[in-house]
Design a protein around this motif. Sequence first.
Motif, PDB file in Angstrom:
ATOM      1  N   ASP A 212      34.789 -29.142  47.830  1.00 10.66           N
ATOM      2  CA  ASP A 212      36.754 -28.049  48.263  1.00 10.66           C
ATOM      3  C   ASP A 212      37.692 -28.875  47.537  1.00 10.66           C
ATOM      4  O   ASP A 212      38.833 -28.524  46.989  1.00 10.66           O
ATOM      5  CB  ASP A 212      36.962 -27.914  50.446  1.00 10.66           C
ATOM      6  CG  ASP A 212      35.990 -26.347  50.132  1.00 10.66           C
ATOM      7  OD1 ASP A 212      35.536 -25.887  49.412  1.00 10.66           O
ATOM      8  OD2 ASP A 212      35.551 -26.168  51.718  1.00 10.66           O
ATOM      9  N   ASP A 213      37.770 -30.656  47.747  1.00  9.37           N
ATOM     10  CA  ASP A 213      38.116 -31.364  47.313  1.00  9.37           C
ATOM     11  C   ASP A 213      38.619 -31.705  46.106  1.00  9.37           C
ATOM     12  O   ASP A 213      39.453 -31.367  45.412  1.00  9.37           O
ATOM     13  CB  ASP A 213      38.618 -32.607  48.256  1.00  9.37           C
ATOM     14  CG  ASP A 213      39.007 -32.317  49.557  1.00  9.37           C
ATOM     15  OD1 ASP A 213      39.458 -32.187  49.944  1.00  9.37           O
ATOM     16  OD2 ASP A 213      37.597 -33.931  50.444  1.00  9.37           O
ATOM     17  N   ALA A 214      37.887 -31.127  45.305  1.00 13.83           N
ATOM     18  CA  ALA A 214      37.416 -31.387  44.252  1.00 13.83           C
ATOM     19  C   ALA A 214      37.800 -30.370  42.972  1.00 13.83           C
ATOM     20  O   ALA A 214      38.570 -30.250  42.599  1.00 13.83           O
ATOM     21  CB  ALA A 214      35.996 -31.364  43.771  1.00 13.83           C
ATOM     22  N   ARG A 215      37.973 -29.230  44.149  1.00 15.63           N
ATOM     23  CA  ARG A 215      38.582 -27.882  43.535  1.00 15.63           C
ATOM     24  C   ARG A 215      39.762 -28.140  43.448  1.00 15.63           C
ATOM     25  O   ARG A 215      40.354 -27.568  42.352  1.00 15.63           O
ATOM     26  CB  ARG A 215      37.380 -26.664  44.158  1.00 15.63           C
ATOM     27  CG  ARG A 215      36.389 -26.208  43.766  1.00 15.63           C
ATOM     28  CD  ARG A 215      35.630 -24.911  44.102  1.00 15.63           C
ATOM     29  NE  ARG A 215      34.976 -24.585  44.187  1.00 15.63           N
ATOM     30  CZ  ARG A 215      33.179 -25.112  45.012  1.00 15.63           C
ATOM     31  NH1 ARG A 215      33.518 -25.232  46.176  1.00 15.63           N
ATOM     32  NH2 ARG A 215      32.313 -24.273  44.064  1.00 15.63           N
ATOM     33  N   GLN A 226      37.027 -20.451  36.536  1.00 17.95           N
ATOM     34  CA  GLN A 226      36.032 -20.476  35.904  1.00 17.95           C
ATOM     35  C   GLN A 226      36.592 -22.517  35.069  1.00 17.95           C
ATOM     36  O   GLN A 226      35.126 -22.413  34.482  1.00 17.95           O
ATOM     37  CB  GLN A 226      35.776 -19.645  34.251  1.00 17.95           C
ATOM     38  CG  GLN A 226      34.295 -19.507  34.030  1.00 17.95           C
ATOM     39  CD  GLN A 226      33.347 -19.171  34.318  1.00 17.95           C
ATOM     40  OE1 GLN A 226      33.395 -18.094  34.755  1.00 17.95           O
ATOM     41  NE2 GLN A 226      32.342 -20.162  34.967  1.00 17.95           N
ATOM     42  N   ASP A 227      36.998 -22.534  34.536  1.00 16.43           N
ATOM     43  CA  ASP A 227      37.264 -23.719  33.802  1.00 16.43           C
ATOM     44  C   ASP A 227      36.719 -24.416  35.255  1.00 16.43           C
ATOM     45  O   ASP A 227      36.227 -25.865  34.729  1.00 16.43           O
ATOM     46  CB  ASP A 227      38.140 -24.071  33.720  1.00 16.43           C
ATOM     47  CG  ASP A 227      38.468 -23.448  31.951  1.00 16.43           C
ATOM     48  OD1 ASP A 227      37.543 -23.127  31.681  1.00 16.43           O
ATOM     49  OD2 ASP A 227      39.490 -23.215  32.034  1.00 16.43           O
ATOM     50  N   VAL A 228      37.039 -23.987  36.383  1.00 13.87           N
ATOM     51  CA  VAL A 228      37.508 -25.321  37.967  1.00 13.87           C
ATOM     52  C   VAL A 228      35.068 -24.992  37.785  1.00 13.87           C
ATOM     53  O   VAL A 228      34.931 -26.820  37.822  1.00 13.87           O
ATOM     54  CB  VAL A 228      37.678 -24.642  38.314  1.00 13.87           C
ATOM     55  CG1 VAL A 228      37.699 -25.195  40.168  1.00 13.87           C
ATOM     56  CG2 VAL A 228      39.181 -24.866  38.044  1.00 13.87           C
ATOM     57  N   GLU A 229      34.793 -24.409  38.157  1.00 12.08           N
ATOM     58  CA  GLU A 229      33.867 -24.048  37.986  1.00 12.08           C
ATOM     59  C   GLU A 229      32.263 -25.051  37.270  1.00 12.08           C
ATOM     60  O   GLU A 229      31.360 -25.035  38.125  1.00 12.08           O
ATOM     61  CB  GLU A 229      33.331 -21.798  38.677  1.00 12.08           C
ATOM     62  CG  GLU A 229      34.192 -22.225  40.111  1.00 12.08           C
ATOM     63  CD  GLU A 229      33.798 -22.472  41.689  1.00 12.08           C
ATOM     64  OE1 GLU A 229      32.576 -23.483  41.633  1.00 12.08           O
ATOM     65  OE2 GLU A 229      34.777 -22.837  42.077  1.00 12.08           O
TER      66      GLU A 229
END
Length: 504
Positions: A212-215, A226-229
């Motif tokens: 969650d923190d990374a996101r 989409q780029d995030v995942e």
Amino acid sequence: MVSSTRAYNWYISLVAASCMVLYGYDASVYNAVQGSKNWLAYFNQPNAQIIGAVNTAYTVGAIIAGFFLGGPLADWQGRKLGMALGSFLTIVATLIQAFSPRGNIGCFIAGRVIIGIGQGIALTAGPIYIGELAPPEIRGMIMSFWQMFYSVGSFIAYWVNYACQKNVTKLGEWDWRMVVIFQMLVPIIILAQVFLIPETPRWYIQHGNRLDDARKSLRKVRETEQDVEDEILAIREAIEFEAEAISSGYSALWKDKSVRKRMYLCLIINAGQQITGQGTLNTYSTKVYKKVFTSTDTVALINALNATFGILFTLNATWTVDRFGRKFLLIVGAIGMAICMLIVATVETQTPTLANGSKTEPVGISIVFLLFLFALFYKPSWGATVWIYTSEVFSMNVRAQAVGMCSQTQNVANSIVQQFFPTFLDNEGFYAFYMFFAINLLLAAFVYFFLPETKKVSIEEIDTLFGGVNHVEKGADIVGAEDPHHANLEIIQIDEEGKHVTNK
């Protein structure tokens, strides 16, 4: 039109790049104060060996921090804390240097050691932070500002020094203290901002699988969900593979053949950066120019102008490094520097010296022009590109340790050359520059034959260029991803331990 996420990416990267201002200012401030008669008198006219030792003291601190403190600290407490601690130590060391007791060169040297430790920590964390948050397509461009900020540090130091040298009568001993004290400016700015920017997603996932923190971090600097995942998936795949197949820690730098190869290459190019001749000019240009000009004001002005043009020269890397590639810039830069050093040495040694020890005005101007031309070749190539290359070629499990060790190889090489160069210059004059001519030719040959090109390659997949496996594709089997490069946004199920991802 630049998007808000892209603009924010630039902002946080420039905060991290500000750590390089500390390095640029420090390399220039000691060079500047050597031109102050008040500084020399305050410390009882130190000889060439002591002057070399004062500079070496900084490199000793930086080497200790880079090899043994910076990497573990950046891995243990995060990249942000590394930048913050380095800035804090720089402030403390600045006060120690500025207010050393009269004649106590040992106290001044102690301040130099502490500032080296602080900067060794900051210079490990900063490029890692940029490399882990910058998108691959502009990573080289953003990292080019890392070297440009070195020039910004020199710019501030030399113009402050020039202003002080123009007002020596009014300032007295404060002519050198003011130059030293201004070193606190940028670390204070860094401390005011560093805790407001996000930590890197790779550090969050590596420490406790904090997805969650990374996101949250990635959503601030990536355009779409989409780029995030996709990036979260790639990071997890790489980390899982590295933990299972390679491990982490200093021993991992030598266990894996491809990592070991990268270590050798980066150790050499980082040492090479400092023995091109630029490292020597950063520290001893005042001493060099005094063999050509007799006026202290003139030398101070040349240094200030050189720092100003250094900023402009480094900007060339922003449009060349991702267009022409790292390897091209390093080769062209080395050849250009070699030619400049050959001509400088020839012009100075083969022209008459005046009775007052200086050169004629045309000779002096030509030498200054050639050294400025040298900087034009150096700044975007061996200045900026070495940092870019070093920060992007190592896998996540060893990146902090490797970047710390390789970047501080600069100081290992620097300390060796800087210790003997004042004596070498005193005894041999500009014949010393023929050495740099030969070194630069050797560096160009080394890059041509041994360095792979890395432009626009994802840092999770860069291992393949050095004979390693693709960490993303290998890690996909471990985390259970159907497509190693794309996450399915419809349903992402993560088990309680966060080890397996099922896309449906």
